[in-house]
Enzyme design. Structure first.
Site, PDB file in Angstrom:
ATOM      1  N   ASP A 155       0.844  -1.208   0.000  1.00 23.55           N
ATOM      2  CA  ASP A 155       0.000   0.000   0.000  1.00 23.55           C
ATOM      3  C   ASP A 155       0.878   1.256   0.000  1.00 23.55           C
ATOM      4  O   ASP A 155       0.836   2.034   0.926  1.00 23.55           O
ATOM      5  CB  ASP A 155      -0.923  -0.008   1.243  1.00 23.55           C
ATOM      6  CG  ASP A 155      -0.163   0.045   2.564  1.00 23.55           C
ATOM      7  OD1 ASP A 155       1.020  -0.398   2.618  1.00 23.55           O
ATOM      8  OD2 ASP A 155      -0.712   0.574   3.558  1.00 23.55           O
ATOM      9  N   ASP A 183       6.873   1.086   1.881  1.00 28.42           N
ATOM     10  CA  ASP A 183       6.502   0.118   0.830  1.00 28.42           C
ATOM     11  C   ASP A 183       7.319   0.400  -0.428  1.00 28.42           C
ATOM     12  O   ASP A 183       7.743  -0.541  -1.130  1.00 28.42           O
ATOM     13  CB  ASP A 183       5.013   0.248   0.458  1.00 28.42           C
ATOM     14  CG  ASP A 183       4.085   0.052   1.628  1.00 28.42           C
ATOM     15  OD1 ASP A 183       3.573  -1.047   1.807  1.00 28.42           O
ATOM     16  OD2 ASP A 183       3.880   1.023   2.380  1.00 28.42           O
ATOM     17  N   ASN A 219      -2.117   3.029   3.409  1.00 32.18           N
ATOM     18  CA  ASN A 219      -1.507   4.313   3.742  1.00 32.18           C
ATOM     19  C   ASN A 219      -2.278   5.475   3.123  1.00 32.18           C
ATOM     20  O   ASN A 219      -2.279   6.583   3.653  1.00 32.18           O
ATOM     21  CB  ASN A 219      -0.045   4.342   3.278  1.00 32.18           C
ATOM     22  CG  ASN A 219       0.843   3.541   4.217  1.00 32.18           C
ATOM     23  OD1 ASN A 219       0.650   3.570   5.425  1.00 32.18           O
ATOM     24  ND2 ASN A 219       1.786   2.808   3.662  1.00 32.18           N
ATOM     25  N   THR A 269       2.872  -6.011   2.851  1.00 37.41           N
ATOM     26  CA  THR A 269       3.398  -4.875   3.625  1.00 37.41           C
ATOM     27  C   THR A 269       2.307  -3.826   3.824  1.00 37.41           C
ATOM     28  O   THR A 269       2.593  -2.656   4.040  1.00 37.41           O
ATOM     29  CB  THR A 269       4.627  -4.250   2.925  1.00 37.41           C
ATOM     30  OG1 THR A 269       4.219  -3.761   1.629  1.00 37.41           O
ATOM     31  CG2 THR A 269       5.761  -5.231   2.766  1.00 37.41           C
ATOM     32  N   PHE A 313      -0.708  -0.678  12.567  1.00 36.62           N
ATOM     33  CA  PHE A 313      -1.529  -0.165  11.449  1.00 36.62           C
ATOM     34  C   PHE A 313      -2.015  -1.248  10.481  1.00 36.62           C
ATOM     35  O   PHE A 313      -3.211  -1.325  10.184  1.00 36.62           O
ATOM     36  CB  PHE A 313      -0.725   0.911  10.685  1.00 36.62           C
ATOM     37  CG  PHE A 313      -1.485   1.518   9.544  1.00 36.62           C
ATOM     38  CD1 PHE A 313      -2.384   2.555   9.752  1.00 36.62           C
ATOM     39  CD2 PHE A 313      -1.317   1.045   8.241  1.00 36.62           C
ATOM     40  CE1 PHE A 313      -3.100   3.107   8.698  1.00 36.62           C
ATOM     41  CE2 PHE A 313      -2.030   1.591   7.184  1.00 36.62           C
ATOM     42  CZ  PHE A 313      -2.918   2.626   7.418  1.00 36.62           C
ATOM     43  N   ASN A 314      -1.116  -2.070   9.949  1.00 32.53           N
ATOM     44  CA  ASN A 314      -1.526  -3.024   8.895  1.00 32.53           C
ATOM     45  C   ASN A 314      -2.527  -4.049   9.416  1.00 32.53           C
ATOM     46  O   ASN A 314      -3.322  -4.588   8.645  1.00 32.53           O
ATOM     47  CB  ASN A 314      -0.307  -3.766   8.326  1.00 32.53           C
ATOM     48  CG  ASN A 314       0.552  -2.865   7.473  1.00 32.53           C
ATOM     49  OD1 ASN A 314       0.098  -1.831   7.003  1.00 32.53           O
ATOM     50  ND2 ASN A 314       1.808  -3.248   7.295  1.00 32.53           N
ATOM     51  N   GLN A 360       7.605  11.403  10.806  1.00 33.73           N
ATOM     52  CA  GLN A 360       7.840  10.476  11.926  1.00 33.73           C
ATOM     53  C   GLN A 360       8.257  11.262  13.169  1.00 33.73           C
ATOM     54  O   GLN A 360       7.889  10.911  14.283  1.00 33.73           O
ATOM     55  CB  GLN A 360       8.933   9.473  11.553  1.00 33.73           C
ATOM     56  CG  GLN A 360       8.480   8.425  10.547  1.00 33.73           C
ATOM     57  CD  GLN A 360       7.585   7.346  11.135  1.00 33.73           C
ATOM     58  OE1 GLN A 360       7.458   7.217  12.349  1.00 33.73           O
ATOM     59  NE2 GLN A 360       6.954   6.575  10.285  1.00 33.73           N
ATOM     60  N   HIS A 410       9.880   0.196   8.175  1.00 32.52           N
ATOM     61  CA  HIS A 410       9.223  -1.086   8.459  1.00 32.52           C
ATOM     62  C   HIS A 410       9.267  -2.104   7.300  1.00 32.52           C
ATOM     63  O   HIS A 410       9.795  -3.204   7.444  1.00 32.52           O
ATOM     64  CB  HIS A 410       7.741  -0.852   8.779  1.00 32.52           C
ATOM     65  CG  HIS A 410       7.465   0.152   9.833  1.00 32.52           C
ATOM     66  ND1 HIS A 410       7.667  -0.098  11.173  1.00 32.52           N
ATOM     67  CD2 HIS A 410       6.977   1.419   9.769  1.00 32.52           C
ATOM     68  CE1 HIS A 410       7.308   0.959  11.876  1.00 32.52           C
ATOM     69  NE2 HIS A 410       6.896   1.891  11.060  1.00 32.52           N
ATOM     70  N   ASP A 411       8.642  -1.741   6.183  1.00 30.37           N
ATOM     71  CA  ASP A 411       8.327  -2.738   5.153  1.00 30.37           C
ATOM     72  C   ASP A 411       9.533  -3.416   4.495  1.00 30.37           C
ATOM     73  O   ASP A 411       9.481  -4.622   4.199  1.00 30.37           O
ATOM     74  CB  ASP A 411       7.422  -2.123   4.069  1.00 30.37           C
ATOM     75  CG  ASP A 411       6.067  -1.713   4.633  1.00 30.37           C
ATOM     76  OD1 ASP A 411       5.674  -2.269   5.668  1.00 30.37           O
ATOM     77  OD2 ASP A 411       5.418  -0.845   4.039  1.00 30.37           O
TER      78      ASP A 411
HETATM   79  C1  BDR Z   1       3.072  -0.125   8.577  1.00 30.21           C
HETATM   80  O1  BDR Z   1       2.056   0.859   8.433  1.00 30.21           O
HETATM   81  C2  BDR Z   1       2.263   1.621   7.272  1.00 30.21           C
HETATM   82  O2  BDR Z   1       2.036   2.964   7.504  1.00 30.21           O
HETATM   83  C3  BDR Z   1       3.666   1.316   6.802  1.00 30.21           C
HETATM   84  O3  BDR Z   1       3.755   1.375   5.391  1.00 30.21           O
HETATM   85  C4  BDR Z   1       3.935  -0.060   7.328  1.00 30.21           C
HETATM   86  O4  BDR Z   1       3.523  -1.051   6.427  1.00 30.21           O
HETATM   87  C5  BDR Z   1       3.806   0.118   9.864  1.00 30.21           C
HETATM   88  O5  BDR Z   1       2.923   0.030  10.941  1.00 30.21           O
HETATM   89 CA    CA Z   2       2.955  -0.506   4.154  1.00 31.63          CA
END
Ligand code: BDR
Ligand code: CA
Length: 315
Positions: free
Chosen positions: A12, A17, A41, A126, A167-168, A229, A241-242
């Protein structure tokens, strides 16, 4: 190092990503079969556009498929404009978009690709897991065909949307539930490790010294990402993260995994979307996941640097 692995990347985009696409796109260890896109996102129109823009910018001839625009069951689509901006990929300036998405739906792409395979494809997610879960529900025959699912999501410690949830997972907890109960091998790359992949300014400077399109994209993306951030979480460098999922597939020794039983909370109010990971095996339940508990960050950044260098000298 592992030999070349076939993957479907379901994402996303999203800044991190985009870096996952970058890492997978030209890796000598990864065969990127296609990218399926989901809302997360940002809205689906935007995340699809972002995936196409990233591929076009990097010169990647990878098919991009539009997937699901809302969660499996819940009505409300949660997005993350506070982190990824209005477009979902604020920062870089892209040339007019000429790359087109494929006509096939992302869920159908996942189904067809897995059915035609010899059980040697890893599905990397992701973003919210809607596309994969829908594919599993529409065509359960794909489940035994999946080699493994490597996902960025969840946390056995703290969340990033609520104290409990990441989040995911929270954006489509039902989808995560479907995948975690599927019986396939699951590698969960959660915030527990990705919060150690902090992209400090010195990392941005290091990658910026690589003079090619990928190096420039990395800098433009991370400059924006680090700003939001810091505003939202107070980090000096945002967690990347991804790309940890792709780095793990390139070199599995980048992560330490622990086998545990993980259950998605799809019932409670306060902890909705939590990945309840049975770290101490209290429940006696058969483990259904390999959860990342440690990351070798030096190795990770070396993999990122190699991935950027893979795009050659000047483009
Ligand atoms: C995840 O949430 C999204 O905002 C990022 O792309 C990542 O996949 C981190 O919590
Ligand atoms: Ca992501």
């Amino acid at each position: 190092m592992n030999s070349k692995k076939k993957i479907i990347l379901d994402c996303d985009p999203g800044h991190d990503d985009a870096i996952a696409i970058l890492l997978a796109g030209k890796s000598p260890y990864i065969d990127l079969l296609g990218i399926s896109v989901v809302a997360g996102n940002q809205t689906l129109d935007k995340t699809v556009r972002n995936a196409l823009n990233v591929c076009q910018y990097l010169g990647l001839d990878v098919p991009v498929y539009r997937g699901c625009g809302q969660p499996m069951i819940r009505d409300k689509q949660v997005t993350a404009g506070d982190i990824h901006g209005e477009s979902g990929l604020d920062g870089p300036v892209f040339a007019p978009l000429t790359k087109k998405m494929e006509e096939k739906h992302g869920v159908q792409f996942i189904i067809d690709t897995l059915l035609a395979s010899e059980g040697d494809i890893t599905v990397v997610t992701t973003g919210p897991m809607t596309n994969l879960a829908m594919a599993m529900r529409l065509c359960p025959d794909i489940i035994p065909k999946i080699k493994e699912v490597v996902l960025m999501g969840g946390s056995y410690q703290l969340g990033n949307v609520t104290p409990a949830a990441e989040f995911n997972i929270i954006t489509d907890a039902d989808a995560a539930h479907v995948v975690f109960t599927s019986g396939r091998k699951i590698v969960m790359v959660g915030l527990d490790v990705t919060r150690n992949a902090l992209c400090y300014p010195e990392i941005v400077a290091r990658m910026g010294k690589i003079e090619n399109a990928a190096g420039r994209l990395f800098v433009d993306l991370m400059t924006f990402f680090n700003k939001t951030q810091k505003e939202v979480f107070g980090w000096e460098g945002g967690p990347l993260h991804d790309p940890v999922t792709i780095a793990y597939l390139i070199d599995t020794s980048v992560l330490t995994l622990k086998e545990m039983y993980t259950e998605i909370d799809i019932r409670s109010v306060q902890s909705y979307g939590r990945t309840n990971c049975d770290f101490f095996h209290y429940s006696g339940q058969e483990p259904n996941s390999f959860v990342a508990v440690d990351i070798d960050t030096e190795k990770f950044w070396n993999i990122v640097e190699d991935g950027i260098r893979g795009y050659g000298k000047v483009q």
